[in-house]
Design an enzyme around this catalytic site. Structure first.
Site, PDB file in Angstrom:
ATOM      1  N   GLU A 168      10.861 -96.136 -42.602  1.00  0.00           N
ATOM      2  CA  GLU A 168       9.915 -97.199 -42.205  1.00  0.00           C
ATOM      3  C   GLU A 168      10.116 -97.571 -40.756  1.00  0.00           C
ATOM      4  O   GLU A 168       9.172 -97.646 -39.969  1.00  0.00           O
ATOM      5  CB  GLU A 168      10.177 -98.475 -43.034  1.00  0.00           C
ATOM      6  CG  GLU A 168       9.572 -98.431 -44.387  1.00  0.00           C
ATOM      7  CD  GLU A 168       8.919 -99.773 -44.765  1.00  0.00           C
ATOM      8  OE1 GLU A 168       8.758 -99.993 -45.950  1.00  0.00           O
ATOM      9  OE2 GLU A 168       8.567-100.575 -43.875  1.00  0.00           O
ATOM     10  N   ARG A 169      11.378 -97.843 -40.391  1.00  0.00           N
ATOM     11  CA  ARG A 169      11.619 -98.473 -39.090  1.00  0.00           C
ATOM     12  C   ARG A 169      11.841 -97.450 -37.986  1.00  0.00           C
ATOM     13  O   ARG A 169      11.376 -97.655 -36.853  1.00  0.00           O
ATOM     14  CB  ARG A 169      12.778 -99.460 -39.225  1.00  0.00           C
ATOM     15  CG  ARG A 169      12.311-100.607 -40.112  1.00  0.00           C
ATOM     16  CD  ARG A 169      13.364-101.484 -40.684  1.00  0.00           C
ATOM     17  NE  ARG A 169      12.723-102.507 -41.534  1.00  0.00           N
ATOM     18  CZ  ARG A 169      13.379-103.360 -42.289  1.00  0.00           C
ATOM     19  NH1 ARG A 169      14.700-103.332 -42.337  1.00  0.00           N
ATOM     20  NH2 ARG A 169      12.728-104.243 -43.018  1.00  0.00           N
ATOM     21  N   ARG A 180      -8.369 -95.400  -7.665  1.00  0.00           N
ATOM     22  CA  ARG A 180      -8.990 -96.668  -7.291  1.00  0.00           C
ATOM     23  C   ARG A 180      -8.468 -97.121  -5.921  1.00  0.00           C
ATOM     24  O   ARG A 180      -7.259 -97.083  -5.671  1.00  0.00           O
ATOM     25  CB  ARG A 180      -8.628 -97.709  -8.352  1.00  0.00           C
ATOM     26  CG  ARG A 180      -9.025 -99.111  -8.024  1.00  0.00           C
ATOM     27  CD  ARG A 180     -10.474 -99.352  -8.324  1.00  0.00           C
ATOM     28  NE  ARG A 180     -10.790-100.768  -8.201  1.00  0.00           N
ATOM     29  CZ  ARG A 180     -12.016-101.247  -8.302  1.00  0.00           C
ATOM     30  NH1 ARG A 180     -13.043-100.422  -8.529  1.00  0.00           N
ATOM     31  NH2 ARG A 180     -12.242-102.532  -8.197  1.00  0.00           N
ATOM     32  N   GLN A 211      -2.710-104.399 -16.788  1.00  0.00           N
ATOM     33  CA  GLN A 211      -2.653-105.255 -15.594  1.00  0.00           C
ATOM     34  C   GLN A 211      -3.005-104.480 -14.322  1.00  0.00           C
ATOM     35  O   GLN A 211      -3.765-104.960 -13.490  1.00  0.00           O
ATOM     36  CB  GLN A 211      -1.237-105.868 -15.481  1.00  0.00           C
ATOM     37  CG  GLN A 211      -1.120-106.966 -14.465  1.00  0.00           C
ATOM     38  CD  GLN A 211      -1.873-108.241 -14.890  1.00  0.00           C
ATOM     39  OE1 GLN A 211      -2.171-108.442 -16.066  1.00  0.00           O
ATOM     40  NE2 GLN A 211      -2.213-109.071 -13.926  1.00  0.00           N
TER      41      GLN A 211
END
Ligand SMILES: Cc1cc2nc3c(=O)[nH]c(=O)nc-3n(C[C@H](O)[C@H](O)[C@H](O)COP(=O)(O)OP(=O)(O)OC[C@H]3O[C@@H](n4cnc5c(N)ncnc54)[C@H](O)[C@@H]3O)c2cc1C
Length: 415
Positions: free
Chosen positions: A244-245, A270, A341
């Site tokens: 699971e972990r 950009r 961000q």
């Protein structure tokens, strides 16, 4: 980061997983997020067909006889498609099958593991109840003995893959008079009479994985479907915490890696103030931090995987796994935060996939045991080990005395 830990076979396997990832149509990802697809049956069937489910299991049961390091690599690579792909991939093949192979009979392995790994059958795990998930021992679902059957009543909620599951691994209380950890049993419950599935969540992310509520009403389960021992569910639960972990940690790296790569593409194209924005430290240092966190996360996942493969003690394994789940999920959430961000406003829109990844990965620190529960386990295991080391007179040097005023009168006050 982890290539040096992979064998030749595992590297070839990585190419196979990347081929599966390339096979997935873009529309499938979009339709799952829009919940037009409620369960990725086609994807899991294809993964099974390619023998990519449960690679660490013995070949006789449909695996490839590999290890946890290879498994983590597979989970990470599948995760780049989106968190829910890895969640559904993991729940049936890596969790439920792990429990059956460790605790089940050959008959159960034949009926439930082989077809699942072949992509012909689907499974889900029902542990969390409306009453609570962190407090596993408070399970209120009951299983009453009736001749050769058990009769289950109760509910499980937030169950990934419930919508498509052919069977469920479910924990229920079989002995209400016993202490909680001595009165719970694990069952394999076929979808059928007495089992209702309600697909009802407005999930923030990780959509399209069939997450639902499973209600058991007078549901008959033959005794042959008890997994492990009657009243011995805790032993199944304990071993399941590894897949699971550790699986959760490994699969979390994939989407975070994808987000950072998208941000890398954007920030090198950009322009602002006459330069590409990666020329500004305000941007490139956020990318640097994300890269560092991703590498630290990978290091922890693959080192812990090695520890599990090497048969580390149960106590150390519990600590390493809990530390890995907590650190990696939080680190990857920060990676995605930074990726958004540095992309400015456009990162917050669905022109790029980062907003979806951000929504999807919020789940990572909540499910398969919250990160607060991880801290409880880490603290418990750390202090236990510390006490043992003290009793064994380790460490060899008394570090505490290495201070100028170590013997000062009346300064070392503890009460
Ligand atoms: C999308 C999704 C998919 C999921 N898939 C599955 C699945 O397939 N199978 C399944 O069984 N479950 C699944 N879960 C359930 C998930 O594992 C639980 O939500 C989680 O374990 C927390 O349980 P809870 O929601 O009942 O919160 P609670 O246990 O009520 O906890 C609420 C808050 O209290 C804190 N808390 C509780 N006890 C303590 C304590 N002792 N010390 C400190 N803090 C504490 C928790 O950290 C949490 O912040 C899924 C959940 C979601 C949202």
């Amino acid at each position: 980061m982890y290539e040096h830990l992979l064998s030749e076979d595992a590297l070839k396997l990585r190419d196979e997983v990347r081929d599966l990832v390339a096979w997935v149509p873009r529309q499938m990802i979009l339709d799952m997020d829009a919940e037009k697809i409620r369960f990725p049956r086609e994807f899991l069937a294809e993964a099974g067909k390619r023998n990519l489910l449960g690679v660490r299991y013995p070949k006789a049961w449909g695996g490839r006889g590999l290890d946890w390091v290879s498994t983590c690599m597979v989970m990470e690579e599948v995760g780049v498609l989106g968190y829910i792909f890895a969640c559904t991939f993991g729940v049936g093949a890596e969790l439920v099958c792990d429990a059956i192979l460790r605790h089940g009979s050959d008959d159960q392995k034949t009926r439930y593991v082989k077809p699942l790994l072949a992509g012909e059958l689907f499974a889900a795990e029902g542990l969390t109840e409306p009453r609570g998930g962190s407090d596993f021992f408070g399970t209120t679902t009951t299983a009453r003995r009736d001749g050769d059957d058990f009769v289950l009543d109760g509910q499980k909620r937030f169950i990934v893959g419930a919508e498509g599951a052919d069977y469920f691994l479910v924990y229920a209380r079989t002995n209400p008079d016993a202490e909680p950890h001595k009165g719970i049993t694990a069952f394999l419950v076929d979808r059928g009479p007495g089992v209702e599935v309600h697909y009802l969540y407005g999930l923030m992310g990780s959509r399209g994985g069939g997450t639902g509520r499973v209600v058991f009403k007078n549901c008959r389960v033959p005794k042959e479907n008890v997994l492990g021992e009657i009243d011995g569910g805790v032993r199944v639960f304990e071993t399941m915490m590894i897949p699971e972990r550790l699986g959760t940690a490994a699969m979390t790296i994939g989407p975070a890696r994808a987000a950072l790569e998208v941000a890398g593409g954007y920030t090198t194209r950009r322009r602002a103030f006459g330069k590409t924005i990666n020329a500004f430290q305000g941007v490139s240092f956020q990318v640097a931090e994300a890269s560092m966190l991703l590498d630290a996360a990978s290091s922890l996942v693959y080192t812990t995987a090695r520890a599990v493969d090497a048969g580390e003690t149960p106590s150390r394994t519990r600590r390493y796994i809990s530390e890995t789940k907590k650190f990696v999920t939080e680190a990857c959430q920060k990676v995605v935060h930074n990726a958004m961000q540095v992309m400015g406003g456009i990162g917050y829109t669905n022109v790029y996939p980062i907003e979806r990844i951000h929504r999807d990965l919020r789940l990572a620190s909540i499910w398969t045991g919250t990160n607060e529960v991880m801290s409880m386990i880490i603290a418990h295991e750390w202090y236990t080990e510390y006490a043992k080391a003290r009793a064994a007179k380790a460490p060899w040097r008394d570090y505490e005395a290495d201070a100028a005023e170590a013997d000062a009168d009346g300064e070392k006050i503890y009460e």
